[in-house]
Write an enzyme that holds these catalytic residues in place. Structure first.
Site, PDB file in Angstrom:
ATOM      1  N   ARG A 236       0.855  -1.187   0.000  1.00  0.00           N
ATOM      2  CA  ARG A 236       0.000   0.000   0.000  1.00  0.00           C
ATOM      3  C   ARG A 236       0.893   1.239   0.000  1.00  0.00           C
ATOM      4  NH1 ARG A 236      -3.650  -2.428  -1.579  1.00  0.00           N
ATOM      5  NH2 ARG A 236      -5.704  -2.750  -0.683  1.00  0.00           N
ATOM      6  N   HIS A 284      -1.201   0.706  -9.615  1.00  0.00           N
ATOM      7  CA  HIS A 284      -1.911  -0.151  -8.651  1.00  0.00           C
ATOM      8  C   HIS A 284      -2.627  -1.298  -9.374  1.00  0.00           C
ATOM      9  CE1 HIS A 284      -4.048  -0.374  -4.506  1.00  0.00           C
ATOM     10  NE2 HIS A 284      -4.000  -1.571  -5.073  1.00  0.00           N
TER      11      HIS A 284
HETATM   12  P1  NDP Z   1      -2.041 -11.286   4.704  1.00  0.00           P
HETATM   13  O1  NDP Z   1      -2.917 -10.717   5.755  1.00  0.00           O
HETATM   14  O2  NDP Z   1      -2.231 -12.704   4.290  1.00  0.00           O
HETATM   15  O3  NDP Z   1      -0.518 -11.127   5.155  1.00  0.00           O
HETATM   16  C1  NDP Z   1      -0.005  -9.994   5.775  1.00  0.00           C
HETATM   17  C2  NDP Z   1       1.407 -10.302   6.245  1.00  0.00           C
HETATM   18  O4  NDP Z   1       1.976  -9.112   6.819  1.00  0.00           O
HETATM   19  C3  NDP Z   1       1.442 -11.378   7.353  1.00  0.00           C
HETATM   20  O5  NDP Z   1       2.540 -12.217   7.181  1.00  0.00           O
HETATM   21  C4  NDP Z   1       1.610 -10.542   8.626  1.00  0.00           C
HETATM   22  O6  NDP Z   1       2.263 -11.216   9.677  1.00  0.00           O
HETATM   23  C5  NDP Z   1       2.481  -9.419   8.102  1.00  0.00           C
HETATM   24  N1  NDP Z   1       2.386  -8.253   8.972  1.00  0.00           N
HETATM   25  C6  NDP Z   1       1.321  -7.450   9.212  1.00  0.00           C
HETATM   26  N2  NDP Z   1       1.617  -6.486  10.106  1.00  0.00           N
HETATM   27  C7  NDP Z   1       2.917  -6.703  10.448  1.00  0.00           C
HETATM   28  C8  NDP Z   1       3.796  -6.065  11.321  1.00  0.00           C
HETATM   29  N3  NDP Z   1       3.431  -4.996  12.056  1.00  0.00           N
HETATM   30  N4  NDP Z   1       5.047  -6.553  11.441  1.00  0.00           N
HETATM   31  C9  NDP Z   1       5.424  -7.635  10.727  1.00  0.00           C
HETATM   32  N5  NDP Z   1       4.646  -8.289   9.853  1.00  0.00           N
HETATM   33  C10 NDP Z   1       3.393  -7.819   9.724  1.00  0.00           C
HETATM   34  O7  NDP Z   1      -2.152 -10.332   3.455  1.00  0.00           O
HETATM   35  P2  NDP Z   1      -1.921 -10.667   1.918  1.00  0.00           P
HETATM   36  O8  NDP Z   1      -0.621 -11.345   1.773  1.00  0.00           O
HETATM   37  O9  NDP Z   1      -3.109 -11.312   1.340  1.00  0.00           O
HETATM   38  O10 NDP Z   1      -1.871  -9.173   1.304  1.00  0.00           O
HETATM   39  C11 NDP Z   1      -0.895  -8.249   1.742  1.00  0.00           C
HETATM   40  C12 NDP Z   1      -1.240  -6.853   1.244  1.00  0.00           C
HETATM   41  O11 NDP Z   1      -0.987  -6.743  -0.153  1.00  0.00           O
HETATM   42  C13 NDP Z   1      -2.710  -6.437   1.370  1.00  0.00           C
HETATM   43  O12 NDP Z   1      -3.017  -6.042   2.675  1.00  0.00           O
HETATM   44  C14 NDP Z   1      -2.791  -5.296   0.390  1.00  0.00           C
HETATM   45  O13 NDP Z   1      -2.488  -4.076   1.025  1.00  0.00           O
HETATM   46  C15 NDP Z   1      -1.698  -5.621  -0.634  1.00  0.00           C
HETATM   47  N6  NDP Z   1      -2.261  -5.923  -1.958  1.00  0.00           N
HETATM   48  C16 NDP Z   1      -1.906  -5.142  -3.010  1.00  0.00           C
HETATM   49  C17 NDP Z   1      -2.375  -5.407  -4.269  1.00  0.00           C
HETATM   50  C18 NDP Z   1      -1.929  -4.623  -5.445  1.00  0.00           C
HETATM   51  O14 NDP Z   1      -2.474  -4.804  -6.530  1.00  0.00           O
HETATM   52  N7  NDP Z   1      -0.966  -3.756  -5.301  1.00  0.00           N
HETATM   53  C19 NDP Z   1      -3.300  -6.534  -4.518  1.00  0.00           C
HETATM   54  C20 NDP Z   1      -3.575  -7.307  -3.334  1.00  0.00           C
HETATM   55  C21 NDP Z   1      -3.082  -6.998  -2.107  1.00  0.00           C
HETATM   56  P3  NDP Z   1       1.551 -12.475  10.401  1.00  0.00           P
HETATM   57  O15 NDP Z   1       1.505 -13.555   9.351  1.00  0.00           O
HETATM   58  O16 NDP Z   1       2.447 -12.843  11.491  1.00  0.00           O
HETATM   59  O17 NDP Z   1       0.199 -12.003  10.815  1.00  0.00           O
HETATM   60  C1  OXD Z   2      -6.180  -5.441  -3.049  1.00  0.00           C
HETATM   61  C2  OXD Z   2      -5.741  -4.507  -4.080  1.00  0.00           C
HETATM   62  O1  OXD Z   2      -6.048  -5.145  -1.864  1.00  0.00           O
HETATM   63  O2  OXD Z   2      -6.055  -4.731  -5.267  1.00  0.00           O
HETATM   64  O3  OXD Z   2      -6.677  -6.532  -3.411  1.00  0.00           O
HETATM   65  O4  OXD Z   2      -5.056  -3.538  -3.765  1.00  0.00           O
END
Ligand code: NDP
Ligand code: OXD
Length: 321
Positions: A236, A284
């Protein structure tokens, strides 16, 4: 008894988020119930049991007193959680193979672009210069993935399979074959110190907001073959400090950046990021939400839920993801 309606609330303004397209896909997958595209369609708010949303305007979901679940049509829920009046029902996010594969393609493509010096080669081509530089192997480039969730894990595995030494960092410790796993704030420094290409797949939360800034970039490895550390952010825009990115590119703290997400979207046309030679921008679209696949995902969850099975990928609102 009539089946509960599904209200569809979509903003976004780009082709992939064309509300009519989403409505037609939902109508195909949930043939036996009303799909109301708001604000255009009329609906009895009391009949609405489900809402499927992308960046809905704050306050709109409050109208549905019989809501049973909210489905966010993407993986990241930072936008929907901004709504302080969000009804207190399960909030489900997207975790589906189609979206995951798209993100992995994006990450692999951009890691390879940096690794294979594609910006240099494109520049040579534009000047008709035949000047190959020595090319190091994948095993010489240490990739670090910030965020080992659904997306980070898949990307990390794909990069490992290409021969990169891969590490990942998350809040709680993970165990992934071939990937060196770091966890928690206490291990962030060690993770960064062994990372040449930093891939960011974190959610935007109170804890992660603004963390991609100079103090973090300064800790990345500087002895890798790329001539300086590279950051790829597909998480993000709120994670990054764009002024710091530009300043770090200028003084060599960073060698290059690939950015799919921005503090303000669309990225304003006067942003210096657009024309910086070391910045690669995408709008994005690292991993688009595919209407067909995600309408199927939501429909399957509704049917399961109504058959008494638990909803999957429910967001922990306290954690923020
Ligand atoms: P998940 O919720 O599956 O994974 C998030 C990961 O981040 C987990 O491993 C979590 O740790 C870690 N995390 C969160 N907060 C912290 C912290 N404070 N310190 C350390 N690690 C942290 O999310 P996804 O993998 O499905 O998606 C990730 C992000 O990708 C979404 O939230 C979105 O913002 C972005 N995204 C962007 C897209 C784009 O087109 N650019 C499309 C889709 C998603 P833990 O496992 O220990 O909880
Ligand atoms: C998502 C994105 O969060 O597209 O899926 O950014």
């Amino acid at each position: 008894m009539a089946k509960g309606s599904l209200a569809l609330l979509i903003s976004g303004g780009v082709d992939n988020w064309a509300p009519d397209l989403w409505k037609s896909r939902f109508a195909e997958k949930l043939k036996d119930r009303d799909i109301a595209l708001l604000p255009a369609d009329n609906v009895d708010p009391d009949q609405v049991h489900y809402a499927a949303v992308w960046q809905p305007k704050p306050g709109l979901l409050r109208a549905f007193s019989n809501l049973k679940a909210i489905f966010n049509l993407g993986a990241g829920v930072d936008a929907v959680l901004q709504d302080s009046s969000l009804p207190d029902v399960p909030l489900v996010r997207v975790a589906d193979d189609d979206l995951t594969s798209r993100m992995t393609e994006y990450v692999v493509m951009h890691v390879l672009m940096h690794h294979r010096q594609q910006a240099y080669l494109a520049n040579c081509q534009s000047k008709r210069i035949w000047a190959p530089r020595p090319q190091w192997p994948a095993r010489a480039v240490r990739v670090g993935v910030l965020g080992l969730g659904v997306l980070g894990r898949d990307a990390a595995r794909a990069l490992y399979n290409l021969g990169f030494p891969v590490a990942g960092w998350s809040k709680s410790r993970k165990s992934i074959d071939g990937v060196e796993c770091y966890a928690g704030d206490g291990q962030l420094g060690a993770f960064l110190a062994r990372t040449d290409i930093l891939v960011v797949l974190l959610p935007l939360t109170q804890e992660t907001r603004g963390m991609l800034a100079r103090p973090l970039f300064r800790q990345l490895a500087t002895d890798g073959p790329l001539g300086g550390p590279v950051v790829i952010n597909a998480g993000r825009g709120g994670l990054q400090n764009e002024e710091d990115i530009l300043a770090c590119l200028e003084d060599g703290t960073l060698k290059a950046a690939t950015l799919d997400v921005f503090q303000r979207e669309p990225l304003p046309s006067d942003s210096p990021l657009w024309s910086h030679p070391a910045v690669t921008i995408s709008p994005h679209n690292a991993a688009d939400s595919d209407p067909d696949s995600i309408a199927s995902y939501v429909a399957a969850q509704i049917l399961d839920f109504e058959a008494g099975r638990p909803l999957q990928n429910v967001v922990d609102r306290r954690r923020g993801y």
